[in-house]
Design a protein around this motif. Structure first.
Motif, PDB file in Angstrom:
ATOM      1  N   GLN A  15       0.840  -1.206   0.000  1.00 31.94           N
ATOM      2  CA  GLN A  15       0.000   0.000   0.000  1.00 31.94           C
ATOM      3  C   GLN A  15       0.875   1.255   0.000  1.00 31.94           C
ATOM      4  O   GLN A  15       0.589   2.236  -0.687  1.00 31.94           O
ATOM      5  CB  GLN A  15      -0.914   0.013   1.214  1.00 31.94           C
ATOM      6  N   ILE A  16       1.968   1.203   0.802  1.00 35.68           N
ATOM      7  CA  ILE A  16       2.860   2.372   0.879  1.00 35.68           C
ATOM      8  C   ILE A  16       3.543   2.568  -0.479  1.00 35.68           C
ATOM      9  O   ILE A  16       3.602   3.663  -1.021  1.00 35.68           O
ATOM     10  CB  ILE A  16       3.891   2.180   2.013  1.00 35.68           C
ATOM     11  N   TYR A  17       4.000   1.457  -1.043  1.00 35.06           N
ATOM     12  CA  TYR A  17       4.631   1.500  -2.366  1.00 35.06           C
ATOM     13  C   TYR A  17       3.674   2.139  -3.377  1.00 35.06           C
ATOM     14  O   TYR A  17       4.026   3.056  -4.119  1.00 35.06           O
ATOM     15  CB  TYR A  17       5.007   0.068  -2.778  1.00 35.06           C
ATOM     16  N   GLU A  18       2.419   1.669  -3.385  1.00 34.00           N
ATOM     17  CA  GLU A  18       1.476   2.169  -4.396  1.00 34.00           C
ATOM     18  C   GLU A  18       1.140   3.638  -4.178  1.00 34.00           C
ATOM     19  O   GLU A  18       0.937   4.394  -5.126  1.00 34.00           O
ATOM     20  CB  GLU A  18       0.211   1.312  -4.398  1.00 34.00           C
ATOM     21  N   ARG A  19       1.101   4.008  -2.909  1.00 36.59           N
ATOM     22  CA  ARG A  19       0.785   5.401  -2.608  1.00 36.59           C
ATOM     23  C   ARG A  19       1.881   6.337  -3.139  1.00 36.59           C
ATOM     24  O   ARG A  19       1.603   7.342  -3.773  1.00 36.59           O
ATOM     25  CB  ARG A  19       0.693   5.523  -1.090  1.00 36.59           C
ATOM     26  N   THR A  51       8.641  -2.060   7.225  1.00 35.52           N
ATOM     27  CA  THR A  51       7.582  -2.052   6.207  1.00 35.52           C
ATOM     28  C   THR A  51       7.838  -0.919   5.209  1.00 35.52           C
ATOM     29  O   THR A  51       7.740  -1.091   3.990  1.00 35.52           O
ATOM     30  CB  THR A  51       6.211  -1.861   6.902  1.00 35.52           C
ATOM     31  N   VAL A  52       8.198   0.256   5.749  1.00 40.91           N
ATOM     32  CA  VAL A  52       8.472   1.400   4.865  1.00 40.91           C
ATOM     33  C   VAL A  52       9.773   1.148   4.099  1.00 40.91           C
ATOM     34  O   VAL A  52       9.863   1.417   2.898  1.00 40.91           O
ATOM     35  CB  VAL A  52       8.549   2.714   5.676  1.00 40.91           C
ATOM     36  N   TYR A  56      10.240   1.338   0.070  1.00 37.54           N
ATOM     37  CA  TYR A  56      11.228   2.220  -0.553  1.00 37.54           C
ATOM     38  C   TYR A  56      12.208   1.396  -1.399  1.00 37.54           C
ATOM     39  O   TYR A  56      12.637   1.821  -2.479  1.00 37.54           O
ATOM     40  CB  TYR A  56      12.003   3.003   0.508  1.00 37.54           C
ATOM     41  N   ALA A  57      12.560   0.201  -0.885  1.00 38.72           N
ATOM     42  CA  ALA A  57      13.524  -0.618  -1.627  1.00 38.72           C
ATOM     43  C   ALA A  57      12.930  -1.046  -2.970  1.00 38.72           C
ATOM     44  O   ALA A  57      13.608  -1.027  -4.004  1.00 38.72           O
ATOM     45  CB  ALA A  57      13.916  -1.844  -0.808  1.00 38.72           C
ATOM     46  N   ILE A  58      11.645  -1.387  -2.980  1.00 39.41           N
ATOM     47  CA  ILE A  58      11.020  -1.793  -4.249  1.00 39.41           C
ATOM     48  C   ILE A  58      10.955  -0.596  -5.203  1.00 39.41           C
ATOM     49  O   ILE A  58      11.250  -0.688  -6.393  1.00 39.41           O
ATOM     50  CB  ILE A  58       9.621  -2.389  -4.007  1.00 39.41           C
ATOM     51  N   LEU A  59      10.601   0.572  -4.645  1.00 37.63           N
ATOM     52  CA  LEU A  59      10.527   1.785  -5.482  1.00 37.63           C
ATOM     53  C   LEU A  59      11.899   2.102  -6.078  1.00 37.63           C
ATOM     54  O   LEU A  59      12.000   2.483  -7.248  1.00 37.63           O
ATOM     55  CB  LEU A  59      10.035   2.974  -4.642  1.00 37.63           C
ATOM     56  N   TYR A  64      11.958   4.465  -9.433  1.00 37.44           N
ATOM     57  CA  TYR A  64      11.136   5.630  -9.097  1.00 37.44           C
ATOM     58  C   TYR A  64      11.864   6.582  -8.156  1.00 37.44           C
ATOM     59  O   TYR A  64      11.656   7.783  -8.197  1.00 37.44           O
ATOM     60  CB  TYR A  64       9.824   5.203  -8.433  1.00 37.44           C
ATOM     61  N   VAL A  65      12.671   6.012  -7.262  1.00 40.89           N
ATOM     62  CA  VAL A  65      13.356   6.858  -6.288  1.00 40.89           C
ATOM     63  C   VAL A  65      14.831   6.483  -6.256  1.00 40.89           C
ATOM     64  O   VAL A  65      15.224   5.416  -6.720  1.00 40.89           O
ATOM     65  CB  VAL A  65      12.751   6.711  -4.869  1.00 40.89           C
ATOM     66  N   GLU A  66      15.630   7.419  -5.690  1.00 42.06           N
ATOM     67  CA  GLU A  66      17.056   7.150  -5.516  1.00 42.06           C
ATOM     68  C   GLU A  66      17.393   7.369  -4.057  1.00 42.06           C
ATOM     69  O   GLU A  66      16.940   8.340  -3.451  1.00 42.06           O
ATOM     70  CB  GLU A  66      17.876   8.125  -6.371  1.00 42.06           C
TER      71      GLU A  66
END
Ligand SMILES: Cc1ncc(COP(=O)(O)O)c(C=O)c1O
Length: 471
Positions: A15-19, A51-52, A56-59, A64-66
């Motif tokens: 859910q956090i990833y999708e958000r 969980t966060v 973040y690791a998947i993103l 998507y992120v660095e």
């Protein structure tokens, strides 16, 4: 990005990833923007930091992120807002609505009645008859407390079937358990007031408490049901305990007599209230039906609630709440000013269904059908999983619990898609308790006996793949 994650939806990290992903896709987060620190964001959402970190690791893995050490995590510099992603990421409200509906239609969804066995023809006849006979009086505002005819029919039913003696004046017709819970919490809980909720338990209860500004206190459930002593240690001053004594969800245990007495004693001494959730006490396949906790309530601390969601169908949105005498006026006022009551037509049809004996016949028939579907599903799962799993069947209910002896924490649960698990719910959706992560709730009500083997096969494949992937 700031709403609480929904524990009944997908895993929290997802859910956090999708958000975050949709914030980037829709341009709300722009290249170079800094994301909140994992620790801060975890605190804000009330989830574990890991969980966060995982989200973040998947993103980061998907570009998507660095992540630049102490400089923190930022939206990747080359990324453009990609509005087309919105198509695959519908807004959360759309998710919530279709998730609930679609999940209920999946073959292994726990907690829904058999839709193929509902006597639709008879129901339609009653609806037609009542619709044709609508009088002027039926067109005006309904009694906010519920129709007298339905309340009388429920009082008669409760006395005979659940050992609850009450009169129609003590009953409020609500929109099911969820509405009863909201009514009780609104009327009784001060802002921030503590309420015991079962762990594991029905996730909507915890979430509703948060929505209502109350404070859910997780109290563990063991083989005797709610651990009352643990509740007293964790929050002796709680104002409310929400408990399912007849058949706990999802463990299927029955609250033992010593625990019942201990709970009632605590409520009396603490001047707290108990909300008894008797959501499927009708469906017990072994031993005698347990009388309701309410039938032992000498000091009038118990609110008893039942629902037609399992005995008839959840789309009806009708349930009932038995209110202690001292609180009736207050509850009438809440119903009058904050609710307004339920539709007259559905109440009239339901009252006739009960009054004419169709309800008792339907429950008897369904008890037999569920007993047989449950046995077929248990046998198919035992056959297919062999020693790789253990099947726990409580004395009743509409699901079984498959324990696979390894964590199913990574089993994807996507209720708004007819996902591979066919609607079966992994326990990580319901609890963080480490000793429960090997569980999967498998509904059997909508699986006719001839389909159990095929369902067990499919489920075996899904579980095996999930376990392999997590190794
Ligand atoms: C523990 C529990 N209580 C109550 C309900 C019924 O809720 P409602 O009457 O709001 O449909 C359910 C439905 O799944 C449940 O699992």
């Amino acid at each position: 990005m700031n709403d609480m994650p929904d524990p009944v939806a997908s895993p929290l990290y997802r859910q956090i990833y999708e958000r975050v992903r949709s914030s980037i896709a829709e341009g709300r987060l722009r290249p170079g923007d800094r994301l909140p620190s994992a620790r801060g964001y975890a605190q804000e959402l009330g989830v574990a930091r890991g969980t966060v970190d995982l989200a973040y690791a998947i993103l980061a893995g998907e570009g998507y992120v660095e992540t630049n050490g102490r400089a923190g995590t930022r939206v990747a510099s080359g990324i453009m807002p990609i509005m087309h992603l919105r198509k695959t990421v519908p807004p959360p409200t759309e998710h919530a609505r279709s998730a609930t509906q679609q999940h209920g239609l999946m073959p292994l969804a726990p907690g829904v009645p058999a839709f193929d066995l509902f006597p639709r023809k008879l129901w339609a006849q009653l609806v037609r008859r009542h619709a044709r006979a609508l009088s002027r009086a039926d067109l005006t505002y309904p009694d906010p407390q519920g129709s007298q005819a339905l309340r009388e029919a429920i009082a008669a039913y409760l006395a005979v079937s659940r050992g609850v003696t009450c009169v129609a004046d003590e009953i409020m017709i609500t929109g099911g358990f969820q509405a009863s819970l909201a009514l009780v919490a609104r009327a009784l809980l001060p802002p921030g007031g503590a309420a015991w909720v079962e762990d594991p338990g029905y996730t909507r209860i915890r979430r509703a408490m948060i929505e209502l500004g109350a404070r859910p206190i997780y109290v563990p459930v063991d083989e005797e049901g709610l651990d009352v002593a643990a509740g007293i240690v964790r929050a002796p001053d709680a104002r409310l305990a929400v408990v399912a004594p007849a058949h706990q969800f999802p463990m299927g245990v029955t609250l033992s007599l010593p625990r019942r007495l201990q709970l009632l004693d605590w409520a009396e001494r603490a001047q707290a209230w108990i909300l008894e959730d008797d959501f499927d006490g009708e469906f017990r396949y072994q031993g005698r039906p347990q009388p309701a906790l309410k039938s032992l309530d000498r000091s009038n601390r118990v609110f008893y609630t039942g629902t037609f969601s399992k005995t008839l169908f959840p789309g009806l949105r009708l349930g009932y709440l038995v209110v202690p005498r001292s609180e009736i006026e207050r509850f009438q006022a809440v119903m009058r000013y904050l609710d307004g009551g339920r539709p007259s037509l559905e109440q009239a049809v339901t009252a006739e269904f009960l009054g004419e004996g169709h309800f008792a016949r339907h429950i008897k028939k369904m008890r037999g059908a569920y007993r047989s579907r449950r046995a077929a599903m248990a046998a198919a799962l035992t056959d297919r999983f062999g020693p790789a799993a253990r099947i726990e069947q409580g004395a009743g209910g509409l699901h079984l619990m498959l324990r696979v002896k390894a964590s199913l924490g990574m089993l994807e649960y996507v209720p708004w898609r007819n996902g591979p698990a066919l609607g079966a719910v992994p326990m990580h959706v319901l609890t963080d308790r480490a000793d429960m992560q090997d569980g999967l709730l498998v509904g059997f009500a909508n699986v006719p006996e001839r389909q159990s083997a095929a369902m067990a096969d499919q489920l075996f494949g899904v579980v095996e793949a999930a376990l392999k992937a997590s190794r």
